[in-house]
Design an enzyme around this catalytic site. Structure first.
Site, PDB file in Angstrom:
ATOM      1  N   TYR A 167      28.467  38.192  38.804  1.00  0.00           N
ATOM      2  CA  TYR A 167      29.647  38.975  39.190  1.00  0.00           C
ATOM      3  C   TYR A 167      29.917  40.069  38.144  1.00  0.00           C
ATOM      4  O   TYR A 167      30.100  41.241  38.508  1.00  0.00           O
ATOM      5  CB  TYR A 167      30.861  38.047  39.319  1.00  0.00           C
ATOM      6  CG  TYR A 167      32.157  38.784  39.537  1.00  0.00           C
ATOM      7  CD1 TYR A 167      32.493  39.276  40.797  1.00  0.00           C
ATOM      8  CD2 TYR A 167      33.049  38.999  38.492  1.00  0.00           C
ATOM      9  CE1 TYR A 167      33.684  39.962  41.003  1.00  0.00           C
ATOM     10  CE2 TYR A 167      34.243  39.677  38.681  1.00  0.00           C
ATOM     11  CZ  TYR A 167      34.548  40.161  39.949  1.00  0.00           C
ATOM     12  OH  TYR A 167      35.731  40.852  40.141  1.00  0.00           O
ATOM     13  N   SER A 216      35.928  46.043  37.367  1.00  0.00           N
ATOM     14  CA  SER A 216      36.695  44.977  36.706  1.00  0.00           C
ATOM     15  C   SER A 216      36.534  45.158  35.202  1.00  0.00           C
ATOM     16  O   SER A 216      35.527  45.726  34.745  1.00  0.00           O
ATOM     17  CB  SER A 216      36.138  43.615  37.128  1.00  0.00           C
ATOM     18  OG  SER A 216      36.601  42.607  36.262  1.00  0.00           O
TER      19      SER A 216
HETATM   20  N1  LIG Z   1      41.197  39.002  41.450  1.00  0.00           N
HETATM   21  C1  LIG Z   1      40.937  39.466  40.242  1.00  0.00           C
HETATM   22  O1  LIG Z   1      41.324  38.890  39.196  1.00  0.00           O
HETATM   23  C2  LIG Z   1      40.152  40.736  40.088  1.00  0.00           C
HETATM   24  C3  LIG Z   1      40.027  41.287  38.809  1.00  0.00           C
HETATM   25  C4  LIG Z   1      39.300  42.448  38.647  1.00  0.00           C
HETATM   26  C5  LIG Z   1      38.726  43.071  39.733  1.00  0.00           C
HETATM   27  N2  LIG Z   1      38.873  42.516  40.956  1.00  0.00           N
HETATM   28  C6  LIG Z   1      38.232  43.205  42.087  1.00  0.00           C
HETATM   29  O2  LIG Z   1      39.219  43.549  43.040  1.00  0.00           O
HETATM   30  C7  LIG Z   1      38.635  43.574  44.341  1.00  0.00           C
HETATM   31  C8  LIG Z   1      39.450  42.718  45.278  1.00  0.00           C
HETATM   32  O3  LIG Z   1      39.525  41.413  44.767  1.00  0.00           O
HETATM   33  P1  LIG Z   1      40.588  40.348  45.316  1.00  0.00           P
HETATM   34  O4  LIG Z   1      40.905  39.454  44.184  1.00  0.00           O
HETATM   35  O5  LIG Z   1      41.662  41.055  46.031  1.00  0.00           O
HETATM   36  O6  LIG Z   1      39.661  39.562  46.364  1.00  0.00           O
HETATM   37  P2  LIG Z   1      40.082  38.601  47.584  1.00  0.00           P
HETATM   38  O7  LIG Z   1      41.515  38.232  47.521  1.00  0.00           O
HETATM   39  O8  LIG Z   1      39.051  37.522  47.594  1.00  0.00           O
HETATM   40  O9  LIG Z   1      39.845  39.545  48.868  1.00  0.00           O
HETATM   41  C9  LIG Z   1      38.559  39.969  49.189  1.00  0.00           C
HETATM   42  C10 LIG Z   1      38.615  40.855  50.412  1.00  0.00           C
HETATM   43  O10 LIG Z   1      37.280  41.259  50.722  1.00  0.00           O
HETATM   44  C11 LIG Z   1      36.975  40.897  52.076  1.00  0.00           C
HETATM   45  N3  LIG Z   1      35.554  40.520  52.155  1.00  0.00           N
HETATM   46  C12 LIG Z   1      34.944  39.486  51.526  1.00  0.00           C
HETATM   47  N4  LIG Z   1      33.654  39.434  51.880  1.00  0.00           N
HETATM   48  C13 LIG Z   1      33.434  40.465  52.726  1.00  0.00           C
HETATM   49  C14 LIG Z   1      32.293  40.937  53.446  1.00  0.00           C
HETATM   50  N5  LIG Z   1      31.109  40.316  53.349  1.00  0.00           N
HETATM   51  N6  LIG Z   1      32.433  42.026  54.234  1.00  0.00           N
HETATM   52  C15 LIG Z   1      33.627  42.644  54.353  1.00  0.00           C
HETATM   53  N7  LIG Z   1      34.738  42.257  53.702  1.00  0.00           N
HETATM   54  C16 LIG Z   1      34.640  41.176  52.903  1.00  0.00           C
HETATM   55  C17 LIG Z   1      37.918  39.723  52.391  1.00  0.00           C
HETATM   56  O11 LIG Z   1      38.215  39.627  53.783  1.00  0.00           O
HETATM   57  P3  LIG Z   1      37.338  38.710  54.783  1.00  0.00           P
HETATM   58  O12 LIG Z   1      37.181  37.389  54.120  1.00  0.00           O
HETATM   59  O13 LIG Z   1      38.141  38.688  56.059  1.00  0.00           O
HETATM   60  O14 LIG Z   1      36.044  39.424  54.980  1.00  0.00           O
HETATM   61  C18 LIG Z   1      39.170  40.165  51.635  1.00  0.00           C
HETATM   62  O15 LIG Z   1      39.903  41.082  52.407  1.00  0.00           O
HETATM   63  C19 LIG Z   1      37.193  43.102  44.166  1.00  0.00           C
HETATM   64  O16 LIG Z   1      36.350  44.212  44.039  1.00  0.00           O
HETATM   65  C20 LIG Z   1      37.235  42.348  42.839  1.00  0.00           C
HETATM   66  O17 LIG Z   1      35.980  42.313  42.222  1.00  0.00           O
HETATM   67  C21 LIG Z   1      39.566  41.361  41.184  1.00  0.00           C
END
Ligand SMILES: NC(=O)c1ccc[n+]([C@@H]2O[C@H](COP(=O)([O-])OP(=O)(O)OC[C@H]3O[C@@H](n4cnc5c(N)ncnc54)[C@H](OP(=O)(O)O)[C@@H]3O)[C@@H](O)[C@H]2O)c1
Length: 314
Positions: free
Chosen positions: A162, A149
């Protein structure tokens, strides 16, 4: 039999994508499927996994297998290897995308959740990479895409844990990418800025200024840029001009300015924009062991004095 000594010819390649049911992981799975790669999708929610697999295999005619596992545990990570083996697959590529976020004052965070964040955002990335990278090196083919990130480029008050896990991902990936030079493996980190996913609301940060005022990209745009640049072998991929600028400039801004500025953007607020304040903690006298001892000493002295007084009175 040693896993690496198995003939690759008898196994089929698959790209392992963690956290592939929602947000960026779902969009990345779509990019790899569009590219014609068979997939092993991992998340906890079995129903969402099945739905995602059906949608992707119908749209792109690739084999999509799923694994319901909690990757914040060692057993969950081990299941990935087991699932590959039992399906006759080897990991051609690994996308470490699953992560958790928490927001607010550190002392108010649930210790169990903090541990889970470290276990999922850090330990699972190490564990899965350690399990699957040796096979890639042995085959001189493959790649690891670790999702970091822009927060990993700076300290971030109110998302301290985080942001630190994402700094780990950037550092870890850069080092591995150097170590594996010349092996035919590509190792990249994808460092997006804010993406319009459910992650911020889940963390309780949906009304923080960075969500309200900074430009957010769609998960689809981030995945498209991430996938294309990963395939080209770019080491650190920062999608979007604003995010590129932030990632480039942050390391050179004095921390005296950078940290309060990040604090202003990331402080948790409610829907009306009111600041979150730390929850009142129990008074030190009641919670600190030496304070307890002093209070007990005072009480014992008072009791002894009243005993003496009673004895004299008799
Ligand atoms: N959103 C942002 O603004 C942003 C910005 C920069 C970087 N990122 C990075 O992008 C990536 C994805 O983020 P996102 O925003 O798409 O997140 P999200 O919408 O919350 O999705 C998270 C995913 O991870 C799975 N997950 C959560 N806990 C888990 C566990 N214990 N074991 C296995 N799977 C698990 C969830 O499915 P289940 O709940 O079914 O397990 C879901 O598929 C992350 O690495 C985040 O740090 C996000």
């Amino acid at each position: 039999m040693n896993r690496l000594s198995k003939s690759v010819d008898s196994l089929a390649p698959a790209t392992v994508i963690t956290g592939a049911t929602h947000g960026l992981g779902r969009a990345l799975a779509e990019e790899f499927a569009r590219g014609g790669y068979d997939l092993l999708l991992v998340a906890r929610d079995e129903v969402a996994l099945r739905r995602t697999a059906q949608e992707l295999s119908a749209a792109y005619h690739v084999e999509v297998r799923t694994l319901a596992a909690d990757l914040s545990t060692e057993e969950g990570c081990a299941k990935v290897e087991e699932a590959l083996e039992s399906a006759g697959l080897y990991a051609e590529m690994l996308v470490n995308n699953a992560a958790l976020m928490t927001a607010g004052f550190f002392q108010d965070q649930d210790p169990e959740k903090l541990r889970k964040i470290a276990d999922l955002n850090v330990s699972a990335v190490i564990d899965l990479t350690r399990r699957l990278l040796p096979g890639m090196i042995a085959r001189h083919k493959g790649g690891v895409l670790n999702v970091a990130s822009v927060e990993g480029f700076m300290p971030v008050p109110y998302q301290a844990t985080y942001a630190a896990t994402k700094a780990f991902v950037l550092s870890f990936t850069r080092s591995l990418s150097y170590e594996t030079m010349g092996t035919g493996i590509r190792i990249s980190s994808l460092a997006p800025g804010t993406i319009a996913t459910g992650m911020h609301a889940k963390a309780g940060a949906e009304y923080s200024r960075y969500v309200q005022y900074l430009p957010a990209m769609s998960a689809e745009d981030v995945a498209r840029i991430g996938y294309r640049n990963f395939m080209r072998g770019r080491k650190v991929i920062v999608p979007g001009l604003f995010n590129k600028f932030a990632a480039l400039v942050a390391p050179f801004v004095p921390k005296l300015l950078l940290v309060p500025f990040a604090g202003l953007l990331f402080r948790v607020r409610d829907a009306e924009g009111n600041l979150q304040w730390p929850r009142p903690l129990p008074k030190p006298e009641a919670s600190m062991p030496h304070a307890k001892t002093k209070a007990a000493e005072r009480q014992a002295k008072a009791e002894a004095a009243s005993k003496d007084a009673r004895r004299i009175a008799r």
